[in-house]
Design a protein around this motif. Structure first.
Motif, PDB file in Angstrom:
ATOM      1  N   PRO A   1     -11.605  -2.656   3.190  1.00 56.97           N
ATOM      2  CA  PRO A   1     -12.846  -3.379   2.940  1.00 56.97           C
ATOM      3  C   PRO A   1     -12.608  -4.880   3.103  1.00 56.97           C
ATOM      4  O   PRO A   1     -11.541  -5.380   2.783  1.00 56.97           O
ATOM      5  N   GLY A   2     -13.577  -5.587   3.604  1.00 57.63           N
ATOM      6  CA  GLY A   2     -13.417  -7.011   3.867  1.00 57.63           C
ATOM      7  C   GLY A   2     -13.998  -7.904   2.793  1.00 57.63           C
ATOM      8  O   GLY A   2     -14.322  -9.058   3.058  1.00 57.63           O
ATOM      9  N   ASP A   3     -14.156  -7.392   1.583  1.00 53.45           N
ATOM     10  CA  ASP A   3     -14.731  -8.187   0.500  1.00 53.45           C
ATOM     11  C   ASP A   3     -13.837  -9.385   0.182  1.00 53.45           C
ATOM     12  O   ASP A   3     -12.611  -9.290   0.186  1.00 53.45           O
ATOM     13  N   VAL A   4     -14.466 -10.488  -0.091  1.00 56.08           N
ATOM     14  CA  VAL A   4     -13.733 -11.695  -0.440  1.00 56.08           C
ATOM     15  C   VAL A   4     -13.024 -11.482  -1.777  1.00 56.08           C
ATOM     16  O   VAL A   4     -13.591 -10.949  -2.717  1.00 56.08           O
ATOM     17  N   GLY A   5     -11.785 -11.877  -1.844  1.00 55.93           N
ATOM     18  CA  GLY A   5     -11.029 -11.768  -3.085  1.00 55.93           C
ATOM     19  C   GLY A   5     -10.181 -10.514  -3.191  1.00 55.93           C
ATOM     20  O   GLY A   5      -9.389 -10.397  -4.107  1.00 55.93           O
ATOM     21  N   GLN A   6     -10.342  -9.573  -2.284  1.00 55.18           N
ATOM     22  CA  GLN A   6      -9.506  -8.373  -2.330  1.00 55.18           C
ATOM     23  C   GLN A   6      -8.184  -8.644  -1.639  1.00 55.18           C
ATOM     24  O   GLN A   6      -8.133  -9.287  -0.595  1.00 55.18           O
ATOM     25  N   THR A   7      -7.131  -8.146  -2.213  1.00 54.00           N
ATOM     26  CA  THR A   7      -5.798  -8.324  -1.649  1.00 54.00           C
ATOM     27  C   THR A   7      -5.692  -7.720  -0.260  1.00 54.00           C
ATOM     28  O   THR A   7      -4.980  -8.234   0.590  1.00 54.00           O
ATOM     29  N   VAL A   8      -6.380  -6.629  -0.008  1.00 53.51           N
ATOM     30  CA  VAL A   8      -6.248  -5.896   1.246  1.00 53.51           C
ATOM     31  C   VAL A   8      -7.172  -6.391   2.353  1.00 53.51           C
ATOM     32  O   VAL A   8      -7.080  -5.911   3.479  1.00 53.51           O
TER      33      VAL A   8
ATOM     34  N   ILE B   1      -6.931  -1.454  -5.447  1.00 52.44           N
ATOM     35  CA  ILE B   1      -6.280  -0.143  -5.551  1.00 52.44           C
ATOM     36  C   ILE B   1      -7.191   0.881  -6.215  1.00 52.44           C
ATOM     37  O   ILE B   1      -7.536   1.894  -5.617  1.00 52.44           O
ATOM     38  N   LEU B   2      -7.584   0.637  -7.434  1.00 51.09           N
ATOM     39  CA  LEU B   2      -8.375   1.626  -8.167  1.00 51.09           C
ATOM     40  C   LEU B   2      -9.770   1.823  -7.586  1.00 51.09           C
ATOM     41  O   LEU B   2     -10.272   2.940  -7.538  1.00 51.09           O
ATOM     42  N   GLU B   3     -10.398   0.743  -7.157  1.00 56.77           N
ATOM     43  CA  GLU B   3     -11.774   0.829  -6.683  1.00 56.77           C
ATOM     44  C   GLU B   3     -11.881   0.842  -5.159  1.00 56.77           C
ATOM     45  O   GLU B   3     -12.972   0.713  -4.618  1.00 56.77           O
ATOM     46  N   ASN B   4     -10.784   1.017  -4.465  1.00 59.11           N
ATOM     47  CA  ASN B   4     -10.763   0.999  -3.002  1.00 59.11           C
ATOM     48  C   ASN B   4     -10.947   2.421  -2.473  1.00 59.11           C
ATOM     49  O   ASN B   4     -10.035   3.236  -2.493  1.00 59.11           O
ATOM     50  N   ALA B   5     -12.124   2.707  -1.983  1.00 64.83           N
ATOM     51  CA  ALA B   5     -12.438   4.056  -1.505  1.00 64.83           C
ATOM     52  C   ALA B   5     -11.712   4.408  -0.206  1.00 64.83           C
ATOM     53  O   ALA B   5     -11.526   5.585   0.101  1.00 64.83           O
ATOM     54  N   SER B   6     -11.267   3.410   0.555  1.00 66.42           N
ATOM     55  CA  SER B   6     -10.628   3.690   1.844  1.00 66.42           C
ATOM     56  C   SER B   6      -9.220   4.250   1.708  1.00 66.42           C
ATOM     57  O   SER B   6      -8.641   4.720   2.683  1.00 66.42           O
ATOM     58  N   ILE B   7      -8.645   4.242   0.504  1.00 71.36           N
ATOM     59  CA  ILE B   7      -7.284   4.775   0.332  1.00 71.36           C
ATOM     60  C   ILE B   7      -7.261   6.095  -0.430  1.00 71.36           C
ATOM     61  O   ILE B   7      -6.209   6.559  -0.827  1.00 71.36           O
TER      62      ILE B   7
END
Length: 87
Positions: free
Chosen positions: A70-77, A51-57
């Protein structure tokens, strides 16, 4: 011989209105009862990266950016575009 008389639809009776409001009240009470124990819980903010560090939102337009998390491993989204869009 055909008649061109139109019959108006009957107005809802007070019984059907009362039934409508009663059904609505029952649904609201059921939802309140289902979530009652969660209202006193502590909010755990564990999605700082998603949420806080997600630039796409940061912007809603263009929508494609918000629907491409973003497709980073460990991100909820990761791999969940509608979740990302809802944030």
């Amino acid at each position: 011989m055909q008649s061109n008389v139109r019959v108006a639809a009957p107005l809802p009776s007070s019984d059907s209105r009362r039934d409508h409001w009663l059904a609505t009240a029952v649904i609201v009470a059921a939802v309140g009862a289902a979530y009652a124990n969660s209202f006193a819980g502590v909010f755990v903010f564990d999605d700082q990266i998603s949420i806080l560090e997600n630039a796409s939102i940061r912007r809603l337009w263009p929508v494609g950016e918000a629907l491409a998390p973003p497709g980073d491993v460990g991100q909820t989204v990761a791999g969940r575009p509608l979740l990302n869009f809802s944030f």
